[in-house]
Design an enzyme around this catalytic site. Structure first.
Site, mmCIF file in Angstrom:
data_model
loop_
_atom_site.group_PDB
_atom_site.id
_atom_site.type_symbol
_atom_site.label_atom_id
_atom_site.label_comp_id
_atom_site.label_asym_id
_atom_site.label_seq_id
_atom_site.Cartn_x
_atom_site.Cartn_y
_atom_site.Cartn_z
ATOM 1 N N ARG A 1 60.519 26.478 71.280
ATOM 2 C CA ARG A 1 60.153 25.613 70.955
ATOM 3 C C ARG A 1 61.504 24.253 71.490
ATOM 4 O O ARG A 1 62.160 24.817 72.075
ATOM 5 C CB ARG A 1 60.967 24.663 69.269
ATOM 6 C CG ARG A 1 61.105 23.727 69.600
ATOM 7 C CD ARG A 1 60.867 23.767 67.706
ATOM 8 N NE ARG A 1 60.209 23.649 66.638
ATOM 9 C CZ ARG A 1 60.474 24.825 65.799
ATOM 10 N NH1 ARG A 1 62.029 25.597 65.568
ATOM 11 N NH2 ARG A 1 59.575 25.181 65.195
ATOM 12 N N CYS B 1 81.946 26.648 65.482
ATOM 13 C CA CYS B 1 81.339 25.997 66.076
ATOM 14 C C CYS B 1 81.425 25.334 67.107
ATOM 15 O O CYS B 1 81.632 24.118 66.764
ATOM 16 C CB CYS B 1 79.437 25.808 66.071
ATOM 17 S SG CYS B 1 79.321 27.386 64.285
ATOM 18 N N CYS C 1 62.893 31.756 62.640
ATOM 19 C CA CYS C 1 62.769 30.870 63.951
ATOM 20 C C CYS C 1 63.783 31.353 64.187
ATOM 21 O O CYS C 1 64.956 31.192 63.586
ATOM 22 C CB CYS C 1 62.358 29.111 63.275
ATOM 23 S SG CYS C 1 63.210 28.302 64.699
ATOM 24 N N CYS D 1 60.830 24.733 56.507
ATOM 25 C CA CYS D 1 61.703 25.774 56.821
ATOM 26 C C CYS D 1 63.133 25.034 56.534
ATOM 27 O O CYS D 1 63.383 23.742 56.336
ATOM 28 C CB CYS D 1 61.448 25.468 58.589
ATOM 29 S SG CYS D 1 62.930 26.352 59.815
ATOM 30 N N CYS E 1 61.665 20.535 58.170
ATOM 31 C CA CYS E 1 62.583 21.127 58.578
ATOM 32 C C CYS E 1 63.932 20.832 57.283
ATOM 33 O O CYS E 1 64.284 19.686 57.534
ATOM 34 C CB CYS E 1 63.086 21.692 59.484
ATOM 35 S SG CYS E 1 61.406 22.567 60.503
ATOM 36 N N CYS F 1 81.874 21.045 57.627
ATOM 37 C CA CYS F 1 81.721 22.738 57.369
ATOM 38 C C CYS F 1 82.509 23.178 57.813
ATOM 39 O O CYS F 1 83.695 22.838 58.984
ATOM 40 C CB CYS F 1 80.340 22.688 58.711
ATOM 41 S SG CYS F 1 79.778 24.362 58.721
ATOM 42 N N CYS G 1 79.297 21.951 68.055
ATOM 43 C CA CYS G 1 79.237 21.125 66.625
ATOM 44 C C CYS G 1 79.903 20.225 65.947
ATOM 45 O O CYS G 1 81.073 20.248 65.665
ATOM 46 C CB CYS G 1 78.415 22.568 65.616
ATOM 47 S SG CYS G 1 77.844 21.524 63.816
#
Length: 343
Positions: free
Chosen positions: A284, A80, A212, A152, A120, A76, A83
């Site tokens: 969650r 972040c 979400c 999702c 998901c 990616c 991550c």
């Protein structure tokens, strides 16, 4: 004495009254001061209040089981700080291109057999592009939807037209976490803005897909940052239907690898506060569960959590997560049971 006995034996006619219906409404005008007051109250009082709200809005013994699969891993371009899938960090994550559609559908079938009602799919993209990969994701959504499971996706930033395509394919929910407060956001991510997150959530809403969205604690943020993040969610025109509360998973090779582990009571406070101010939402208990004991997780369920990620490969995308067997054993021990899909 005999007269008293006779009196006690006389049947008493009780006037039947109709059950009063409790009017359940959600507020969308929470101030940060109000939320901070809820968050900071004595822990036992906070958990009691949250548990009471939970029982008014939800079946307290039911927990939603969701399975999350990384359909495209690593590489990616974002930065972040938490991550392991960011290309610029040296972690143990192996880059994996988009999985074949049939492979994903097989994972979904196994998840349904194991008791999951929501499947998901996560792709390590900065944003969705209108290309063949997105066409394949559309086919995956259609296939899983036909299994009678909620579908999702979390694919990065999304335009309204792309959201509409996903909706037409049968997508039930889209995950796009705020991560942290608007004020602290640029300390964690520099490759996009907080407003980009809000724009994607708005595009999802306009397409008619449920939202979400939650955040992560343990990034080095202050309590005020946590309150601000919750305030952003709780003052939306419509609360997110699912609110994930994540504890930072410290991954070697990421800038936050040396952060301290979050105290369980910080998680409990966040879950309880989210439950009180967004009573209709599923809250969650997400990343970080692998480091929590069964007792610690029980506190989170008492505080209003009613959804978890579970799966066969002990992974939450690329970070550790409890196994399905372990989760089912825990739920049994706690007198909880998997939530069934509501048609």
């Amino acid at each position: 004495m005999d007269a008293w006995i006779e009196l006690m034996q006389i049947p008493v006619k009780v006037k039947k009254t109709s059950k009063m219906k409790v009017q359940k409404t959600t507020r969308h005008d929470w101030s940060k001061e109000e939320i901070r007051g809820i968050h900071d109250q004595p822990l036992m009082s906070l958990v009691f209040e949250a548990a009471s709200v939970h029982r008014q809005w939800h079946a307290p013994e039911q927990v939603e089981l969701c399975t999350l699969l990384s359909i495209k891993t690593g590489g990616c371009p974002e930065d972040c700080s938490y991550c392991p899938q960011a290309a610029r960090y040296h972690t143990d994550v192996n880059v994996q291109t988009l999985l074949p559609t049939e492979t994903v559908l097989q994972h979904a079938k196994k998840a349904k057999i194991a008791g999951a009602t929501r499947f998901c799919m996560g792709a390590a993209w900065r944003e969705v592009r209108d290309n063949r990969d997105f066409d394949r994701v559309i086919e995956m959504v259609k296939g899983i939807n036909e299994m009678d499971m909620e579908v999702c996706c979390t694919l990065g930033m999304l335009t309204e037209n792309q959201a509409i395509r996903l909706k037409e394919a049968g997508l039930h929910a889209y995950n796009h976490n705020l991560d942290t407060s608007e004020q602290y956001y640029d300390q964690i991510i520099s490759t996009r803005k907080f407003d980009d997150r809000i724009s994607t959530i708005n595009n999802v809403r306009r397409a008619g897909i449920t939202v979400c969205s939650g955040g992560i604690i343990g990034l080095g943020e202050s309590i005020d940052d946590r309150i601000s993040m919750l305030a952003t969610l709780a003052t939306m025109e419509k609360h997110p239907e699912s609110v994930p509360v994540n504890a930072l998973v410290r991954v070697k090779g990421t800038p936050l690898e040396k952060n301290s582990r979050i105290n369980i009571w910080e998680m409990v406070r966040m879950i309880a506060t989210a439950r009180i101010i967004m009573p209709a939402s599923k809250v969650r208990l997400s990343a970080g569960r692998a480091e929590m004991s069964e007792t610690e997780q029980a506190w989170c369920f008492m505080a209003g959590a009613n959804s978890i990620f579970t799966g066969e490969d002990s992974k939450l995308l690329t970070t550790p997560n409890p196994t399905t067997a372990g989760d089912l054993s825990m739920l049994t021990n706690l007198g909880l049971k998997p939530m069934r899909k509501v048609h």
